[in-house]
Design a protein around this motif. Sequence first.
Motif, PDB file in Angstrom:
ATOM      1  N   ALA A 103      -0.425   1.966  10.879  1.00 45.49           N
ATOM      2  CA  ALA A 103      -1.395   0.894  11.135  1.00 45.49           C
ATOM      3  C   ALA A 103      -1.200  -0.257  10.155  1.00 45.49           C
ATOM      4  O   ALA A 103      -1.302  -1.437  10.520  1.00 45.49           O
ATOM      5  CB  ALA A 103      -2.821   1.437  11.045  1.00 45.49           C
ATOM      6  N   PHE A 104      -0.878   0.068   8.887  1.00 41.70           N
ATOM      7  CA  PHE A 104      -0.649  -0.969   7.872  1.00 41.70           C
ATOM      8  C   PHE A 104       0.588  -1.788   8.238  1.00 41.70           C
ATOM      9  O   PHE A 104       0.599  -3.021   8.067  1.00 41.70           O
ATOM     10  CB  PHE A 104      -0.479  -0.333   6.492  1.00 41.70           C
ATOM     11  CG  PHE A 104      -0.287  -1.328   5.378  1.00 41.70           C
ATOM     12  CD1 PHE A 104      -1.312  -2.167   4.973  1.00 41.70           C
ATOM     13  CD2 PHE A 104       0.939  -1.424   4.716  1.00 41.70           C
ATOM     14  CE1 PHE A 104      -1.129  -3.082   3.940  1.00 41.70           C
ATOM     15  CE2 PHE A 104       1.125  -2.332   3.682  1.00 41.70           C
ATOM     16  CZ  PHE A 104       0.086  -3.165   3.294  1.00 41.70           C
ATOM     17  N   ASP A 120       0.872  -1.177   0.000  1.00 50.39           N
ATOM     18  CA  ASP A 120       0.000   0.000   0.000  1.00 50.39           C
ATOM     19  C   ASP A 120       0.910   1.227   0.000  1.00 50.39           C
ATOM     20  O   ASP A 120       2.105   1.122   0.304  1.00 50.39           O
ATOM     21  CB  ASP A 120      -0.938   0.024   1.206  1.00 50.39           C
ATOM     22  CG  ASP A 120      -2.223   0.810   0.908  1.00 50.39           C
ATOM     23  OD1 ASP A 120      -2.226   1.597  -0.074  1.00 50.39           O
ATOM     24  OD2 ASP A 120      -3.200   0.643   1.652  1.00 50.39           O
ATOM     25  N   GLU A 156       5.028  -6.066   1.624  1.00 52.18           N
ATOM     26  CA  GLU A 156       5.336  -7.327   2.276  1.00 52.18           C
ATOM     27  C   GLU A 156       6.764  -7.751   1.901  1.00 52.18           C
ATOM     28  O   GLU A 156       7.180  -7.615   0.760  1.00 52.18           O
ATOM     29  CB  GLU A 156       4.311  -8.356   1.764  1.00 52.18           C
ATOM     30  CG  GLU A 156       4.571  -9.781   2.117  1.00 52.18           C
ATOM     31  CD  GLU A 156       3.654 -10.717   1.333  1.00 52.18           C
ATOM     32  OE1 GLU A 156       3.471 -11.841   1.805  1.00 52.18           O
ATOM     33  OE2 GLU A 156       3.144 -10.313   0.268  1.00 52.18           O
ATOM     34  N   LYS A 162       8.240   2.151  11.854  1.00 51.33           N
ATOM     35  CA  LYS A 162       7.371   3.315  12.074  1.00 51.33           C
ATOM     36  C   LYS A 162       8.185   4.608  12.124  1.00 51.33           C
ATOM     37  O   LYS A 162       7.788   5.633  11.555  1.00 51.33           O
ATOM     38  CB  LYS A 162       6.584   3.138  13.376  1.00 51.33           C
ATOM     39  CG  LYS A 162       5.470   2.095  13.285  1.00 51.33           C
ATOM     40  CD  LYS A 162       4.713   2.005  14.606  1.00 51.33           C
ATOM     41  CE  LYS A 162       3.532   1.043  14.508  1.00 51.33           C
ATOM     42  NZ  LYS A 162       2.783   0.939  15.786  1.00 51.33           N
ATOM     43  N   GLU A 220      -2.287   5.961   9.062  1.00 46.11           N
ATOM     44  CA  GLU A 220      -2.731   4.755   8.351  1.00 46.11           C
ATOM     45  C   GLU A 220      -1.546   3.889   7.949  1.00 46.11           C
ATOM     46  O   GLU A 220      -1.615   2.655   7.987  1.00 46.11           O
ATOM     47  CB  GLU A 220      -3.546   5.131   7.109  1.00 46.11           C
ATOM     48  CG  GLU A 220      -4.910   5.718   7.426  1.00 46.11           C
ATOM     49  CD  GLU A 220      -4.888   7.243   7.503  1.00 46.11           C
ATOM     50  OE1 GLU A 220      -3.856   7.801   7.937  1.00 46.11           O
ATOM     51  OE2 GLU A 220      -5.905   7.868   7.133  1.00 46.11           O
ATOM     52  N   GLU A 272       1.525  -2.599  11.083  1.00 40.64           N
ATOM     53  CA  GLU A 272       1.147  -3.534  12.145  1.00 40.64           C
ATOM     54  C   GLU A 272       0.488  -4.801  11.604  1.00 40.64           C
ATOM     55  O   GLU A 272       0.430  -5.824  12.307  1.00 40.64           O
ATOM     56  CB  GLU A 272       0.216  -2.835  13.144  1.00 40.64           C
ATOM     57  CG  GLU A 272       0.910  -1.738  13.940  1.00 40.64           C
ATOM     58  CD  GLU A 272      -0.048  -0.941  14.807  1.00 40.64           C
ATOM     59  OE1 GLU A 272      -1.267  -1.254  14.778  1.00 40.64           O
ATOM     60  OE2 GLU A 272       0.409  -0.014  15.501  1.00 40.64           O
ATOM     61  N   THR A 273      -0.001  -4.763  10.357  1.00 44.46           N
ATOM     62  CA  THR A 273      -0.635  -5.948   9.759  1.00 44.46           C
ATOM     63  C   THR A 273       0.383  -6.876   9.108  1.00 44.46           C
ATOM     64  O   THR A 273       0.040  -7.982   8.693  1.00 44.46           O
ATOM     65  CB  THR A 273      -1.664  -5.538   8.685  1.00 44.46           C
ATOM     66  OG1 THR A 273      -0.972  -4.988   7.544  1.00 44.46           O
ATOM     67  CG2 THR A 273      -2.646  -4.521   9.221  1.00 44.46           C
ATOM     68  N   LEU A 274       1.645  -6.410   8.995  1.00 46.82           N
ATOM     69  CA  LEU A 274       2.684  -7.185   8.320  1.00 46.82           C
ATOM     70  C   LEU A 274       3.601  -7.864   9.317  1.00 46.82           C
ATOM     71  O   LEU A 274       3.678  -7.486  10.482  1.00 46.82           O
ATOM     72  CB  LEU A 274       3.509  -6.269   7.401  1.00 46.82           C
ATOM     73  CG  LEU A 274       2.747  -5.507   6.314  1.00 46.82           C
ATOM     74  CD1 LEU A 274       3.691  -4.549   5.596  1.00 46.82           C
ATOM     75  CD2 LEU A 274       2.096  -6.474   5.330  1.00 46.82           C
ATOM     76  N   LYS A 275       4.345  -8.851   8.837  1.00 51.50           N
ATOM     77  CA  LYS A 275       5.366  -9.520   9.649  1.00 51.50           C
ATOM     78  C   LYS A 275       6.732  -8.910   9.329  1.00 51.50           C
ATOM     79  O   LYS A 275       6.975  -8.450   8.219  1.00 51.50           O
ATOM     80  CB  LYS A 275       5.387 -11.021   9.342  1.00 51.50           C
ATOM     81  CG  LYS A 275       4.116 -11.759   9.741  1.00 51.50           C
ATOM     82  CD  LYS A 275       4.217 -13.220   9.360  1.00 51.50           C
ATOM     83  CE  LYS A 275       2.941 -13.983   9.696  1.00 51.50           C
ATOM     84  NZ  LYS A 275       3.005 -15.392   9.249  1.00 51.50           N
ATOM     85  N   TYR A 302      10.323  -5.339   7.529  1.00 54.77           N
ATOM     86  CA  TYR A 302       9.404  -4.401   6.885  1.00 54.77           C
ATOM     87  C   TYR A 302      10.137  -3.671   5.747  1.00 54.77           C
ATOM     88  O   TYR A 302      11.268  -3.232   5.918  1.00 54.77           O
ATOM     89  CB  TYR A 302       8.893  -3.393   7.911  1.00 54.77           C
ATOM     90  CG  TYR A 302       8.232  -4.070   9.092  1.00 54.77           C
ATOM     91  CD1 TYR A 302       6.878  -4.380   9.078  1.00 54.77           C
ATOM     92  CD2 TYR A 302       8.987  -4.435  10.208  1.00 54.77           C
ATOM     93  CE1 TYR A 302       6.269  -5.022  10.153  1.00 54.77           C
ATOM     94  CE2 TYR A 302       8.387  -5.080  11.293  1.00 54.77           C
ATOM     95  CZ  TYR A 302       7.034  -5.377  11.255  1.00 54.77           C
ATOM     96  OH  TYR A 302       6.437  -6.028  12.317  1.00 54.77           O
TER      97      TYR A 302
END
Length: 426
Positions: A137-138, A125, A192, A169, A134, A140-143, A146
Amino acid sequence: MNILILGSGGREHAFALKLSESKKLSKLFVAPGNAGTANCAVNLDIDPVDFPAVKNAVLENKIEMVIVGPEAPLVAGVHDFFLADDALKNIPVVGPKKDGAELEGSKEFSKKFMKRHNVPTAAYDAFTKETLAEGKAFLETLKAPYVLKADGLAAGKGVLILETLEEAKAELEDMLTNNKFGEASSKVVIEEFLDGIELSVFVLTDGKSYKVLPSAKDYKRIGEGDTGLNTGGMGAISPVPFANDDFLQKVEDRVVIPTVEGLQKDGIDYRGFIFIGLMNIDGNPFVIEYNVRMGDPETEAVLPRIDSDLLDLFEGVATQTLDKKSFALTSKTATTVMVVAGGYPEAYEKGKVITGLENVEGTTVFHAGTKLSNDAVVTNGGRVMTFTTLADSMEAALEKSYENISKVSFEGMNFRKDIGFDLKDL
């Protein structure tokens, strides 16, 4: 034909040497070139993105074809500039127009292109300063790890791979709010992480048909064992041992064909190189990125393996008859080792005298950051020159490249001694 190459690096020197072998060549010019291109072409002291100066040089020297080496003139629209000028519009430019160059000029554009045309790639994204929350927050959805990529051009250095969520971050905030990579990071693509072995595949297309050039693997980190800061590239190997016929067929079927056909479907008349950065994940190719020109130092490993007339291939691109051109490769392995200035990729000094070049045998030295000064070759950039050898095995080619590097010296000279280290057991 009178040919003009735009650019000043090792890639452009490799183009110049290969084109100088062609019987179709009359005169060869490079703008601005370097100390190496001065031996096989006429250097013109012109900035490749100074389009009016390029136009004057083209008309003065009766140039019949322009080869664009680096990405900056392509993203700035040099091809479009030619097409819009009555005096230049019939002179072919090898390199995409501005719409095609967006494949490299914007990471978000290229990811949307891949998604639209079902080219396998990582989930992603894109975020701006206004959507920083945002973006966090995105993440935080990944492993971990980064991957953060500056959306625009950042000279090959706008990609960060971070091990912790806190680091990711913080770096995202630095890129978006503190202009870590300047305007290039006003938008950041988060994607990802793909865990596999990286390689590059190069395609030459006339907008209708294509030729798949040799695969290559480059080494971006400054330190041994792929450690330290990212660079523009410290060496390359071609072909890549794990890129067997089965894998390369998957690349062609799943990546190359959908990419070329996708450009056609999107109404993009693309004539030039497509550099496809890939990850091999369990024998399956995933695209990391597109570039819209040849890589550097990969070009110095790929072009020496092409046995065909490069100018004839470029004529095929210009006239959209590439499918009718013969294309042959040597089975030998090419190894390229980059020699850099002390301190690179951080602060470094220029103007260091280079000695011993006349002692090199059996290896081609491609100049990158060099220039002539009072009859001496001196350093003029961070990446100074590459040593490329063709041999029957990677080990033999590397041995010869390193043997010849030992004959050359300049103050602060640095290079990696482990190029190809990860490929020896494959």
